[in-house]
Design an enzyme around this catalytic site. Structure first.
Site, PDB file in Angstrom:
ATOM      1  N   SER A 162     -29.232  65.009  39.851  1.00 28.04           N
ATOM      2  CA  SER A 162     -29.761  66.052  40.730  1.00 28.04           C
ATOM      3  C   SER A 162     -30.860  65.484  41.610  1.00 28.04           C
ATOM      4  O   SER A 162     -31.906  65.037  41.116  1.00 28.04           O
ATOM      5  CB  SER A 162     -30.324  67.206  39.901  1.00 28.04           C
ATOM      6  OG  SER A 162     -31.075  68.042  40.758  1.00 28.04           O
TER       7      SER A 162
ATOM      8  N   HIS B  40     -25.713  66.050  42.806  1.00 29.17           N
ATOM      9  CA  HIS B  40     -25.969  67.469  42.573  1.00 29.17           C
ATOM     10  C   HIS B  40     -27.120  67.903  43.485  1.00 29.17           C
ATOM     11  O   HIS B  40     -28.198  67.300  43.477  1.00 29.17           O
ATOM     12  CB  HIS B  40     -26.335  67.664  41.099  1.00 29.17           C
ATOM     13  CG  HIS B  40     -26.478  69.082  40.670  1.00 29.17           C
ATOM     14  ND1 HIS B  40     -25.406  69.877  40.329  1.00 29.17           N
ATOM     15  CD2 HIS B  40     -27.570  69.853  40.500  1.00 29.17           C
ATOM     16  CE1 HIS B  40     -25.835  71.081  39.968  1.00 29.17           C
ATOM     17  NE2 HIS B  40     -27.158  71.092  40.068  1.00 29.17           N
TER      18      HIS B  40
ATOM     19  N   MET C 279     -32.422  76.375  46.278  1.00 31.18           N
ATOM     20  CA  MET C 279     -33.212  77.482  45.718  1.00 31.18           C
ATOM     21  C   MET C 279     -33.835  78.276  46.859  1.00 31.18           C
ATOM     22  O   MET C 279     -34.388  77.683  47.796  1.00 31.18           O
ATOM     23  CB  MET C 279     -34.316  76.930  44.826  1.00 31.18           C
ATOM     24  CG  MET C 279     -33.771  76.085  43.690  1.00 31.18           C
ATOM     25  SD  MET C 279     -35.091  75.383  42.736  1.00 31.18           S
ATOM     26  CE  MET C 279     -34.163  74.591  41.429  1.00 31.18           C
TER      27      MET C 279
ATOM     28  N   HIS D 130     -25.228  73.419  44.197  1.00 32.26           N
ATOM     29  CA  HIS D 130     -25.498  74.512  43.256  1.00 32.26           C
ATOM     30  C   HIS D 130     -26.433  75.486  43.958  1.00 32.26           C
ATOM     31  O   HIS D 130     -27.609  75.186  44.162  1.00 32.26           O
ATOM     32  CB  HIS D 130     -26.143  73.885  42.004  1.00 32.26           C
ATOM     33  CG  HIS D 130     -26.603  74.868  40.984  1.00 32.26           C
ATOM     34  ND1 HIS D 130     -27.469  74.514  39.958  1.00 32.26           N
ATOM     35  CD2 HIS D 130     -26.317  76.184  40.791  1.00 32.26           C
ATOM     36  CE1 HIS D 130     -27.691  75.566  39.197  1.00 32.26           C
ATOM     37  NE2 HIS D 130     -27.019  76.590  39.680  1.00 32.26           N
TER      38      HIS D 130
ATOM     39  N   MET E 224     -25.781  76.901  32.387  1.00 30.12           N
ATOM     40  CA  MET E 224     -27.189  76.515  32.532  1.00 30.12           C
ATOM     41  C   MET E 224     -27.828  76.371  31.149  1.00 30.12           C
ATOM     42  O   MET E 224     -27.712  77.268  30.308  1.00 30.12           O
ATOM     43  CB  MET E 224     -27.973  77.560  33.328  1.00 30.12           C
ATOM     44  CG  MET E 224     -27.598  77.708  34.789  1.00 30.12           C
ATOM     45  SD  MET E 224     -27.720  76.191  35.750  1.00 30.12           S
ATOM     46  CE  MET E 224     -29.461  75.778  35.584  1.00 30.12           C
TER      47      MET E 224
ATOM     48  N   GLY F  96     -34.571  77.013  38.377  1.00 28.33           N
ATOM     49  CA  GLY F  96     -35.779  77.079  39.198  1.00 28.33           C
ATOM     50  C   GLY F  96     -36.498  75.745  39.303  1.00 28.33           C
ATOM     51  O   GLY F  96     -37.081  75.448  40.334  1.00 28.33           O
TER      52      GLY F  96
ATOM     53  N   GLY G 132     -36.853  69.173  34.995  1.00 26.12           N
ATOM     54  CA  GLY G 132     -37.822  68.720  33.998  1.00 26.12           C
ATOM     55  C   GLY G 132     -38.143  69.730  32.916  1.00 26.12           C
ATOM     56  O   GLY G 132     -39.130  69.572  32.189  1.00 26.12           O
TER      57      GLY G 132
ATOM     58  N   ASP H 246     -26.057  72.050  32.862  1.00 28.41           N
ATOM     59  CA  ASP H 246     -27.135  71.735  33.799  1.00 28.41           C
ATOM     60  C   ASP H 246     -28.484  72.151  33.214  1.00 28.41           C
ATOM     61  O   ASP H 246     -28.713  73.341  32.973  1.00 28.41           O
ATOM     62  CB  ASP H 246     -26.871  72.481  35.121  1.00 28.41           C
ATOM     63  CG  ASP H 246     -27.864  72.122  36.213  1.00 28.41           C
ATOM     64  OD1 ASP H 246     -28.689  71.219  36.004  1.00 28.41           O
ATOM     65  OD2 ASP H 246     -27.795  72.758  37.282  1.00 28.41           O
TER      66      ASP H 246
ATOM     67  N   GLY I  26     -31.206  65.462  36.026  1.00 28.44           N
ATOM     68  CA  GLY I  26     -32.285  65.385  37.003  1.00 28.44           C
ATOM     69  C   GLY I  26     -33.347  64.412  36.560  1.00 28.44           C
ATOM     70  O   GLY I  26     -33.306  63.216  36.869  1.00 28.44           O
TER      71      GLY I  26
HETATM   72  C1  DX5 Z   1     -32.466  73.798  37.571  1.00 28.53           C
HETATM   73  C2  DX5 Z   1     -31.480  72.957  38.342  1.00 28.53           C
HETATM   74  C3  DX5 Z   1     -31.082  71.694  37.631  1.00 28.53           C
HETATM   75  C4  DX5 Z   1     -32.220  70.723  37.439  1.00 28.53           C
HETATM   76  C5  DX5 Z   1     -31.831  69.630  36.504  1.00 28.53           C
HETATM   77  O1  DX5 Z   1     -32.724  74.948  38.261  1.00 28.53           O
HETATM   78  O2  DX5 Z   1     -30.297  73.698  38.584  1.00 28.53           O
HETATM   79  O3  DX5 Z   1     -29.985  71.090  38.296  1.00 28.53           O
HETATM   80  O4  DX5 Z   1     -32.608  70.162  38.663  1.00 28.53           O
HETATM   81  O5  DX5 Z   1     -32.950  68.839  36.205  1.00 28.53           O
HETATM   82  P1  DX5 Z   1     -33.284  68.348  34.718  1.00 28.53           P
HETATM   83  O6  DX5 Z   1     -32.116  67.466  34.294  1.00 28.53           O
HETATM   84  O7  DX5 Z   1     -34.565  67.622  34.848  1.00 28.53           O
HETATM   85  O8  DX5 Z   1     -33.364  69.571  33.851  1.00 28.53           O
HETATM   86 ZN    ZN Z   2     -28.472  72.573  39.287  1.00 24.78          ZN
END
Ligand code: DX5
Ligand code: ZN
Length: 224
Positions: A9, A34, A38, A67, A138, A143, A146, A177, A199
């Site tokens: 991501s 990815h 948002m 996404h 999810m 949002g 990390g 995710d 991510g």
């Molecule tokens: C959260 C996102 C994820 C996020 C993943 O809202 O949809 O894609 O960036 O990051 P990590 O792997 O750090 O949780």
């Molecule tokens: Zn995502």
């Protein structure tokens, strides 16, 4: 089953150096990029918009796994397809007419994904599972990157597995995710997941190729 897919991501990259992040992802052997969109409404955070997706599209040949964490996917999906999304995943919690969005995505020759939040019951997406290409479970509240992995996703995957038994759904990408790492990826593949967003785990690693190899290895090893 699909091969294991790893999608770093770009939200977790250094925001002042997205060009280098694209190079890192390309050189890592990962499968997709990815892109977390948002809107500051469906989720509290704001991230990327259409110009960023267009710029990425011009820069890389890797598929863009977009996404959209936005309140109005029914109205806005077309614009993200136009910008270059290869995979477009929207949230069931936000969609007024998921079937129509799926139809739109597929008419444009792209792959349709449906996402559900940790608090959303699997039955909410069940009616659409046979018409999409990708399900995005999810494992954090959307949002931010990390965040800590939420084990509730294990139950969801098990529900999906039980529900899909005997159905022809081998083509489906079953994606997870949020908070994915070598610690949990094997448990996820063991419950039927085959596609992973990474991510912070990816971007924190010094050797990106090694981390992708380690994720692939852990996905296979621990699921057996
Ligand atoms: C959260 C996102 C994820 C996020 C993943 O809202 O949809 O894609 O960036 O990051 P990590 O792997 O750090 O949780
Ligand atoms: Zn995502």
């Amino acid at each position: 089953m699909n091969k294991i897919t790893i999608a770093p991501s770009i939200l977790s990259a250094d925001p002042l150096d997205f060009g280098s992040a694209v190079d890192m992802i390309e050189n890592s052997g990962a499968d997709w990029i990815h892109v977390d969109v948002m809107d500051g409404h469906f989720v509290p955070n704001l991230s990327f918009g259409l110009p960023f997706i267009k710029a990425l599209k011009g820069r890389t040949s890797l598929p863009l796994d977009v996404h959209i964490m936005i309140s109005n996917p029914d109205e806005r999906a077309a614009a993200y397809l136009e910008a270059g999304a290869d995979y477009l995943t929207f949230h069931v919690e936000a969609a007024k007419d998921p079937r129509n969005i799926i139809k739109l995505i597929r008419e444009k020759g792209r792959r349709a994904g449906l996402a559900l939040n940790p608090a959303t019951h699997f039955q909410t997406i069940a009616p659409y599972c046979e018409s999409v290409d990708l399900l995005l479970f999810m494992s954090v509240n959307p949002g931010y990157s990390g965040q800590e992995f939420m084990p509730v996703v294990f139950e969801k995957l098990e529900e999906f597995k039980a529900w899909s038994h005997g159905k022809e759904l081998d083509h489906l990408f079953v994606a997870v995710d949020g908070g994915v790492s070598v610690k949990n990826i094997g448990k996820l593949t063991g419950r039927g997941a085959n596609s992973f967003v990474s991510g912070s785990f990816f971007f924190k690693a010094r050797d990106k190729r090694k981390i992708v190899d380690e994720l692939r290895l852990a996905a296979v090893e621990e699921s057996e």
